[in-house]
Design an enzyme around this catalytic site. Structure first.
Site, mmCIF file in Angstrom:
data_model
loop_
_atom_site.group_PDB
_atom_site.id
_atom_site.type_symbol
_atom_site.label_atom_id
_atom_site.label_comp_id
_atom_site.label_asym_id
_atom_site.label_seq_id
_atom_site.Cartn_x
_atom_site.Cartn_y
_atom_site.Cartn_z
ATOM 1 N N GLN A 119 5.464 11.820 4.893
ATOM 2 C CA GLN A 119 5.997 12.089 6.229
ATOM 3 C C GLN A 119 7.503 12.324 6.226
ATOM 4 O OE1 GLN A 119 4.496 9.136 9.059
ATOM 5 N NE2 GLN A 119 2.702 10.421 9.415
ATOM 6 N N LYS A 168 14.733 4.539 7.289
ATOM 7 C CA LYS A 168 14.150 3.214 7.513
ATOM 8 C C LYS A 168 15.049 2.106 6.975
ATOM 9 C CE LYS A 168 9.670 0.899 7.350
ATOM 10 N NZ LYS A 168 8.241 1.022 6.930
#
Length: 574
Positions: A119, A168
């Site tokens: 992703q 992240k």
């Protein structure tokens, strides 16, 4: 709440949540996923109200509608990869219509960027042409600068969307050493030059056929009151673009209507015959000007705009007035126009060429229904619409008392805009009536957001005009492609009233005009959301129409090939 999470040091995600609160953000729209999970964890302890949409495009368009209705920055959130790419249409829509938004996207960890990780998508690069600015945050220490700049850029000057891509690891890294967020000051636009104002005053005093041409930039500049005062004091006939509707009350004596492809004959005639155009917050869009080389051929141009780059981009301005629009209008408010014969001629044309609503038969005539909706709904109702024939009918026949009460996808023309935009507007203005007017083609593009409306019980009222076709495409194929109809048949539409009821939303279907008054009253009186499914004639067209690449004087009131045998019910009287 996870006890470990609650006692952990403030990480990047928690810092971002606090920064959004400090910016005055109350409501955000989004959909969680892998790389944005740390931020969603931070939401558990924040004061932010998160609205879970059912598709990321719905998040972007809801934030878009929130910003349009409120004037505040809309915020949407998605994960990396397909989540981020699903925001793109809503971001582009905001860019082209100058809507302030901040879009947060998750991204794979910085150590994985460029490795084709799961992703991973270069949303930073992908969105560069459709944002005012993009940020890819590589260190937690960069967050204070990025968040501050993102909101400043979204608000300052000509508003627009800003993207923040959040790896992240930046979200989970320790941010306890970072200072609390402080919003950046927004620099006001400069005051217009005195010399340009003086030149404009002289031009207005000497004009014999002046026209004010107002656009969406009036509301963006916070200049609605100044615009109205200028028009009232000068007495100059005024036309508005699609995005400018509401800048002047529809019943104002100087108002001639919308100009352009589906504008009024009175508005287009006045512009084409004018000797001076006073352009305020408009950009000479092709749908407003028609064939640009033949637009207002006798007119000098005074152009006021907060965005200096818009002036003389398409039509050379004889007098350029960049800077604060409200200040410029206030300086011009002393101008007086004594062209009484011109004003009387424009007013006469407005009356002579006004819309008629006496269509024959018993079927529902969409313009009359929308006119009636505008009459019975509260004066401050916000009407959102999708794209197509119904969009133009709304612009022509609904009356708006402020541009922020008319939510429409102007420059991009995004089908599927209406439902999430109406939802966003209702969250921005919970005490106002919000009505969505949609078409059967557009409605199906984001129909999943009925779930969001049903879950939140947001009282959005939906008027769904169903002609079982892609109406505007069908009209163009009729007029310009010799009736060679291609892929416009939607006769296999679902029963929209039954569909709404499946989502727990009260609904009703009507198909006769004597049902309209009762149905509209019931719709507006229903607590919570409601849908009115309206069957209309597949052959109904939007008139007037300026054919593509024609001057605005070449307005059609009927299909030339059928005008003799099939006159329109609202044809212009001789």
């Amino acid at each position: 709440m996870n006890a470990t999470t609650a006692t952990a040091p403030r990480n990047g995600a928690r810092w971002i949540a606090h920064a959004l609160e400090a910016e005055g953000v109350q409501t955000i729209f989004g959909y969680p996923g892998g790389t944005i999970m740390p931020f969603y964890d931070a939401l558990v302890d924040s004061k932010l109200k998160h609205i879970l949409v059912r598709h990321e495009q719905g998040a972007a368009l809801a934030a878009n509608g929130y910003a349009r209705a409120s004037g505040k920055v809309g915020v949407c959130v998605a994960t990396s990869g397909p989540g981020a790419s699903n925001l793109v249409t809503g971001i582009a829509d905001a860019m082209l219509d100058s809507v302030p938004m901040v879009c947060l996207t998750g991204q794979v960890a910085t150590s994985l960027i460029g490795t084709d990780a799961f992703q991973e998508l270069d949303v930073f690069g992908m969105t560069m042409p459709i944002v005012k600015h993009s940020f890819l945050v590589r260190r937690v220490e960069d967050l204070p600068h990025v968040l501050s700049e993102a909101f400043r850029i979204a608000r300052e000057g000509r508003p627009g969307p800003v993207l923040i891509d959040l790896p992240k690891d930046v979200q989970v890294n320790d941010a306890s050493h970072l200072p609390d967020h402080v919003p950046a000051a927004v620099q006001p636009p400069p005051a217009p030059a005195a010399a340009a104002i003086a030149e404009a005053l002289a031009a207005i005093a000497g004009a014999e056929k002046p026209v004010v041409y107002g656009g969406g930039g009036i509301a963006l500049a916070g200049a609605v009151d100044a615009f109205r005062q200028f028009v009232e004091a000068s007495g100059i006939p005024t036309v508005l673009t699609l995005r400018g509707l509401g800048a002047l009350p529809a019943n104002h004596g100087n108002y001639l209507g919308m100009l352009g492809m589906h504008g009024t004959r009175a508005a287009n005639m006045a512009v084409q015959d004018s000797d001076l155009l006073i352009v305020v917050g408009a950009r000479f869009d092709d749908r407003a000007t028609g064939k640009l080389a033949e637009f207002a051929p006798f007119a000098r141009v005074i152009h006021l705009d907060a965005d200096a780059y818009e002036i003389s981009k398409l039509r050379t301005a004889d007098i350029a007035i960049p800077g604060d629009v409200a200040t410029g209008l206030q300086a011009l408010t002393g101008a007086r126009s004594t062209c009484y014969a011109w004003k009387a001629r424009c007013a006469s044309n407005r009356e002579r060429f006004g819309f008629r609503y006496d269509a024959p038969g018993t079927d529902i005539y969409a313009p009359a229904l929308l006119k009636r909706l505008s009459e019975v709904a509260p004066a401050d109702t916000i009407i959102a619409c999708d794209v197509g024939q119904h969009q133009m009918w709304v612009a022509q026949h609904c009356k708006f008392n402020h541009p922020r009460n008319h939510l429409t996808s102007g420059a991009l023309g995004t089908m599927g805009f209406g439902l999430p935009a109406a939802m966003g507007a209702q969250f921005a203005c919970p005490d106002r009536t919000v009505v969505l007017v949609s078409g059967d083609g557009s409605f199906m593009m984001n129909v999943q957001e009925l779930t969001t409306i049903a879950r939140t019980r947001m009282p959005v009222k939906i008027v769904l005009l169903d002609n079982s076709a892609l109406g505007m495409v069908r009209q163009w194929q009729e007029l310009f492609f010799a009736e060679r109809y291609s892929e416009i048949d939607l006769s296999d539409n679902p029963d929209f009233a039954a569909l709404a009821k499946v989502f727990g939303i009260p609904a009703r279907r009507i198909e006769l005009r004597d049902q309209v008054d009762d149905a509209l009253a019931e719709l507006l009186a229903t607590p919570g959301p409601a849908l009115l499914h309206v069957a209309i004639d597949i052959k109904a067209n939007v008139w007037p129409l300026v054919p593509p690449n024609h001057a605005n004087s070449a307005m059609l009131e009927a299909n030339p090939a059928k005008a003799v045998t099939e006159p329109t019910s609202h044809a212009i009287p001789a």
